[in-house]
Design an enzyme around this catalytic site. Structure first.
Site, PDB file in Angstrom:
ATOM      1  N   GLU A   1     -68.176  19.984  66.760  1.00 35.99           N
ATOM      2  CA  GLU A   1     -67.383  20.223  65.549  1.00 35.99           C
ATOM      3  C   GLU A   1     -67.879  21.513  64.929  1.00 35.99           C
ATOM      4  O   GLU A   1     -69.052  21.615  64.546  1.00 35.99           O
ATOM      5  CB  GLU A   1     -67.505  19.059  64.551  1.00 35.99           C
ATOM      6  CG  GLU A   1     -66.706  17.854  64.975  1.00 35.99           C
ATOM      7  CD  GLU A   1     -66.682  16.747  63.937  1.00 35.99           C
ATOM      8  OE1 GLU A   1     -66.708  17.050  62.729  1.00 35.99           O
ATOM      9  OE2 GLU A   1     -66.641  15.574  64.356  1.00 35.99           O
TER      10      GLU A   1
ATOM     11  N   TYR B   1     -70.040  23.492  60.008  1.00 32.10           N
ATOM     12  CA  TYR B   1     -68.836  24.158  59.502  1.00 32.10           C
ATOM     13  C   TYR B   1     -69.229  25.332  58.608  1.00 32.10           C
ATOM     14  O   TYR B   1     -70.182  25.228  57.829  1.00 32.10           O
ATOM     15  CB  TYR B   1     -68.001  23.167  58.667  1.00 32.10           C
ATOM     16  CG  TYR B   1     -67.336  22.095  59.491  1.00 32.10           C
ATOM     17  CD1 TYR B   1     -66.104  22.324  60.088  1.00 32.10           C
ATOM     18  CD2 TYR B   1     -67.942  20.852  59.687  1.00 32.10           C
ATOM     19  CE1 TYR B   1     -65.476  21.334  60.849  1.00 32.10           C
ATOM     20  CE2 TYR B   1     -67.325  19.860  60.447  1.00 32.10           C
ATOM     21  CZ  TYR B   1     -66.082  20.115  61.024  1.00 32.10           C
ATOM     22  OH  TYR B   1     -65.471  19.143  61.772  1.00 32.10           O
TER      23      TYR B   1
ATOM     24  N   ASN C   1     -70.733   9.156  66.656  1.00 37.60           N
ATOM     25  CA  ASN C   1     -70.368  10.408  65.994  1.00 37.60           C
ATOM     26  C   ASN C   1     -71.047  10.442  64.636  1.00 37.60           C
ATOM     27  O   ASN C   1     -71.006   9.456  63.893  1.00 37.60           O
ATOM     28  CB  ASN C   1     -68.847  10.476  65.778  1.00 37.60           C
ATOM     29  CG  ASN C   1     -68.476  11.544  64.752  1.00 37.60           C
ATOM     30  OD1 ASN C   1     -68.570  12.739  65.036  1.00 37.60           O
ATOM     31  ND2 ASN C   1     -68.091  11.130  63.543  1.00 37.60           N
ATOM     32  N   GLU C   2     -71.668  11.556  64.330  1.00 38.34           N
ATOM     33  CA  GLU C   2     -72.320  11.738  63.018  1.00 38.34           C
ATOM     34  C   GLU C   2     -73.039  10.458  62.593  1.00 38.34           C
ATOM     35  O   GLU C   2     -72.775   9.891  61.523  1.00 38.34           O
ATOM     36  CB  GLU C   2     -71.306  12.201  61.957  1.00 38.34           C
ATOM     37  CG  GLU C   2     -70.760  13.582  62.266  1.00 38.34           C
ATOM     38  CD  GLU C   2     -70.090  14.312  61.117  1.00 38.34           C
ATOM     39  OE1 GLU C   2     -69.859  13.710  60.058  1.00 38.34           O
ATOM     40  OE2 GLU C   2     -69.789  15.507  61.289  1.00 38.34           O
TER      41      GLU C   2
HETATM   42  O1  AHR Z   1     -63.469  17.345  61.285  1.00 41.01           O
HETATM   43  C1  AHR Z   1     -63.428  16.597  60.110  1.00 41.01           C
HETATM   44  C2  AHR Z   1     -64.619  15.669  59.953  1.00 41.01           C
HETATM   45  O2  AHR Z   1     -65.774  16.412  59.786  1.00 41.01           O
HETATM   46  C3  AHR Z   1     -64.929  14.748  61.105  1.00 41.01           C
HETATM   47  O3  AHR Z   1     -64.197  13.581  61.088  1.00 41.01           O
HETATM   48  C4  AHR Z   1     -66.374  14.431  60.888  1.00 41.01           C
HETATM   49  O4  AHR Z   1     -67.022  14.083  62.076  1.00 41.01           O
HETATM   50  C5  AHR Z   1     -66.914  15.669  60.196  1.00 41.01           C
HETATM   51  O5  AHR Z   1     -67.691  15.368  59.119  1.00 41.01           O
END
Ligand code: AHR
Length: 516
Positions: free
Chosen positions: A318, A262, A172-173
Site C-alpha cells: 500500500e 502513504y 493486513n495491518e
Molecule cells: O487503502 C486504504 C486503507 O489504507 C486500507 O484499507 C488500509 O489497509 C490502509 O490503512
C-alpha cells in the site's frame, strides 16, 4: 553540468514487474461501479467487468492485483461471496462508510477480473475477524484439485479447475485495523496461520510453484515491528526444509513482509486538497513520497540481519498519495482527483523501487480505480485516465529488466521558500531489457526549473533514442469534459552525443528514454 552516469557493465538485480502492481479494495467506488457493474448493466461489460476500465488497464499493464483489502480484508468472510448471487449473504462494510456489501463481487469474480487483465493474483486473507479454519478452507477452495470438500464446493459453484494464487497475505495491518496486535503476538499468529495455508496444488503435484506468503509488516517507520516480526517469522528450530530454505514451520517460507506508507502532505485531520495546493504543500508531497528511500533502506537493513540472502521481499503493498476526499463525496470513499503532482510522486517512487530491486519484490499502489491515487476514474458510463495511469504506462520498459548501476552528479536538494521540505531535484533509474535496449527514466520534481542533463554511458555508444515526456502545470489533470489535458507525448529536446546524450527537461516533468 548535471550528469547521469551509467555504468552499464555493472548489472544488478532483476526489477520484478510486480513492483508495478495494483490494489483494489471493497472501498467506495473501487470495485462496485469502478470495476464491476454486473452482467445486466447498460455499461458495456464482460461477465460484469466494465470493458472500458479493463481495456485501459490492460494497455497500461497490470502485472499483479491485490484484493479484497486493506482493512476490508480484515473483516471479509469469503464464504459469503461465493455461490448464486441472489443467495449471497450481505455484510456491513464497517470501516468504509458502513455500506451494505452485497458480496456480488467475490472469489470467482476476482479471478475472472485477473484473467481478463492477464495478471497475477494476490489474495489477502482475514486474520482480524477470521479463523485459521476459514483461511485454510479458502486456500483449499481456490487451489485444490482433489475431491476435498472445498474443491467440490468450488465445482458446485461452477468452476472445475483451481485458480493460481500467486501471493497470499496472512493478515493486513495487524498493528491497526487487522487486530491492533503487538508484533510479538502477530509473529506467533503468523506462524500458526501460515501452517494451515497449504500448498494443495503443490501437494497434488499439479504445480511445482508454491504460494508466496506475505506477512503483515510495518506502518511507515515502525522499525520495532520489522525487527520483532522478522525475528519471529524466520526463527528456525527444526533446521532447513528440503529446499534448503531456512523456515522451520510447516507452512513454508514467507516470501515477503508488507510495508504500508502513504505520502500525505498535511496531517490526518487535514490532508490537503488534491488540486488546490500551494508550493509548500507541493514540496511536502514530493518530499514525503521520497521518504520511501529511507524507509526501504532502514527496514531493509533490519531484514538483512534475519535474511541476508534477501529471499524475503519488502512488499510495499500500500503506497501512494492521500489527500482529503473530493468535496461533495462521501469522505470514507476516499475519492480524490489526480494531477501532474501525483505522476511526479509516483515516478520518483518507481525510481526508488527500481534502485532497491534486490529487496523490493512487489508494490501495490492504492488504489486501482476511484480510490486514493487511482489509475482511472469513472462517472456513470464515462472513464478517464489519470496522470498516474500515464506514469505507470511510461515505466513498462523496466518490467523484468535488469537494473543497471547509475548515479546523478551535480544535482542539489530543493525546497519550498520557507525551507520546510527538502527533496532531490531529479530522480532516476536505468535498466536493460532482454533485447539489450536501455530504459532510462527521469523525474524532475523542481517546480520552476528546467534541467539540462548529460546522460553518459561508460562505453556504450547509443545509435537511436526514442523518448516520451509527461509534463504540465503541477496541478494539471484530466476531467470527464477534458480527458486528454495530461497525456504522454513524444520528447525531442535531446541530442545524441559520443558518450550518450544531452537533454533538457522542463520543470515538473517525467521523461522516459529507450536507448539502443
Ligand atoms: O487503502 C486504504 C486503507 O489504507 C486500507 O484499507 C488500509 O489497509 C490502509 O490503512
Amino acid at each position: 553540468m548535471k550528469t547521469l552516469r551509467i555504468n552499464e557493465s555493472k548489472k544488478k538485480s532483476q526489477i520484478n514487474e510486480d513492483i508495478y502492481g495494483q490494489f483494489a479494495e471493497h472501498l467506495g467506488r473501487c470495485i462496485y461501479e469502478g470495476i464491476y457493474v454486473g452482467e445486466d448493466s447498460d455499461i458495456p461489460n464482460k461477465n460484469g467487468m466494465r470493458t472500458d476500465v479493463v481495456e485501459a488497464l490492460k494497455d497500461m499493464g497490470v502485472p499483479v492485483l491485490r484484493w479484497p483489502g486493506g482493512c476490508f480484508a480484515d473483516e471479509y468472510h469469503w464464504m459469503e461471496g461465493v455461490g448464486p448471487k441472489a443467495e449471497r449473504t450481505p455484510m456491513v462494510n464497517s470501516l468504509w462508510g458502513g455500506m451494505i456489501e452485497n458480496n456480488h463481487f467475490g472469489t470467482h469474480e476476482f479471478f475472472e477480473l485477473c484473467e481478463q487483465l492477464g495478471c497475477k493474483t494476490y489474495v489477502n486473507g482475514n486474520m482480524g475477524s477470521g479463523t485459521v479454519q476459514e483461511m485454510q478452507d479458502w486456500v483449499q477452495y481456490m487451489t485444490d484439485t482433489s475431491e476435498s470438500p472445498m474443491a467440490n464446493l468450488r465445482r458446485k459453484n461452477g468452476r472445475e479447475d483451481p485458480w493460481r494464487v500467486n501471493y497470499f497475505g496472512i493478515g493486513n495491518e495487524m498493528w491497526g485495523c487487522g487486530g491492533n496486535m503487538l508484533p510479538e503476538h502477530y509473529a506467533s499468529e503468523f506462524r500458526r496461520y501460515n501452517n494451515f495455508v497449504k500448498d494443495y496444488d503443490w501437494m497434488n503435484f499439479t504445480s511445482d510453484t508454491k504460494i508466496k506468503r506475505i506477512a503483515s509488516g510495518p506502518n511507515r517507520d515502525d522499525y520495532k515491528w520489522t525487527e520483532t516480526v522478522m525475528e519471529g517469522i524466520t526463527r528456525t528450530g527444526n533446521g532447513r526444509d528440503e529446499f534448503g530454505n531456512f523456515a522451520a514451520f510447516l507452512g513454508g517460507v514467507p516470501s515477503g513482509l508488507a510495508l504500508h506508507y502513504y505520502a500525505i502532505p498535511g496531517d490526518f485531520t487535514c490532508r490537503g486538497d488534491a488540486l488546490d495546493f500551494d508550493e509548500e504543500e507541493y514540496y511536502a508531497t514530493v518530499s514525503k513520497a521520497a521518504w520511501m528511500e529511507e524507509l526501504i533502506q532502514k527496514h531493509g537493513a533490519i531484514m538483512d540481519k534475519h535474511d541476508p540472502e534477501k529471499t524475503i521481499g519488502l512488499i510495499v503493498d500500500e503506497w501512494g498519495t492521500w489527500y482529503d476526499a473530493q468535496e461533495g463525496t462521501n469522505p470514507l470513499f476516499l475519492y480524490q482527483q489526480n494531477s501532474i503532482r501525483d505522476a511526479l510522486a509516483a515516478t520518483l517512487t518507481f525510481n526508488i523501487f527500481n534502485k532497491h530491486a534486490d529487496r523490493v519484490h512487489m508494490a501495490n499502489i492504492a488504489q486501482m480505480v476511484n480510490v486514493l491515487q487511482a489509475m482511472v476514474l469513472t462517472e456513470g458510463d464515462q472513464m478517464i485516465k489519470t496522470p498516474t495511469f500515464h506514469a505507470f504506462k511510461m515505466f513498462k520498459g523496466h518490467h523484468n529488466a535488469t537494473l543497471i548501476e547509475s548515479a546523478l552528479e551535480g544535482i542539489k536538494q530543493i525546497s519550498d521558500e520557507d525551507e520546510d521540505h527538502f527533496v532531490n531535484e531529479i530522480f532516476e533509474s536505468v535498466s536493460q531489457a532482454k533485447d539489450g535496449s536501455y530504459t532510462v527514466t527521469l523525474t524532475n520534481v523542481a517546480l520552476k526549473d528546467s534541467q539540462s542533463l548529460e546522460v553518459a554511458f561508460d562505453e556504450f555508444k547509443p545509435e537511436s533514442v526514442e523518448a516520451t515526456i509527461l509534463t504540465g502545470a503541477v496541478d494539471a489533470h484530466n476531467t470527464f469534459d477534458e480527458p486528454e489535458v495530461v497525456t504522454t507525448i513524444k520528447f525531442t529536446d535531446f541530442e545524441i552525443t559520443e558518450k550518450g546524450l544531452k537533454l533538457t527537461m522542463p520543470a515538473t516533468s517525467v521523461v522516459c528514454l529507450t536507448v539502443k
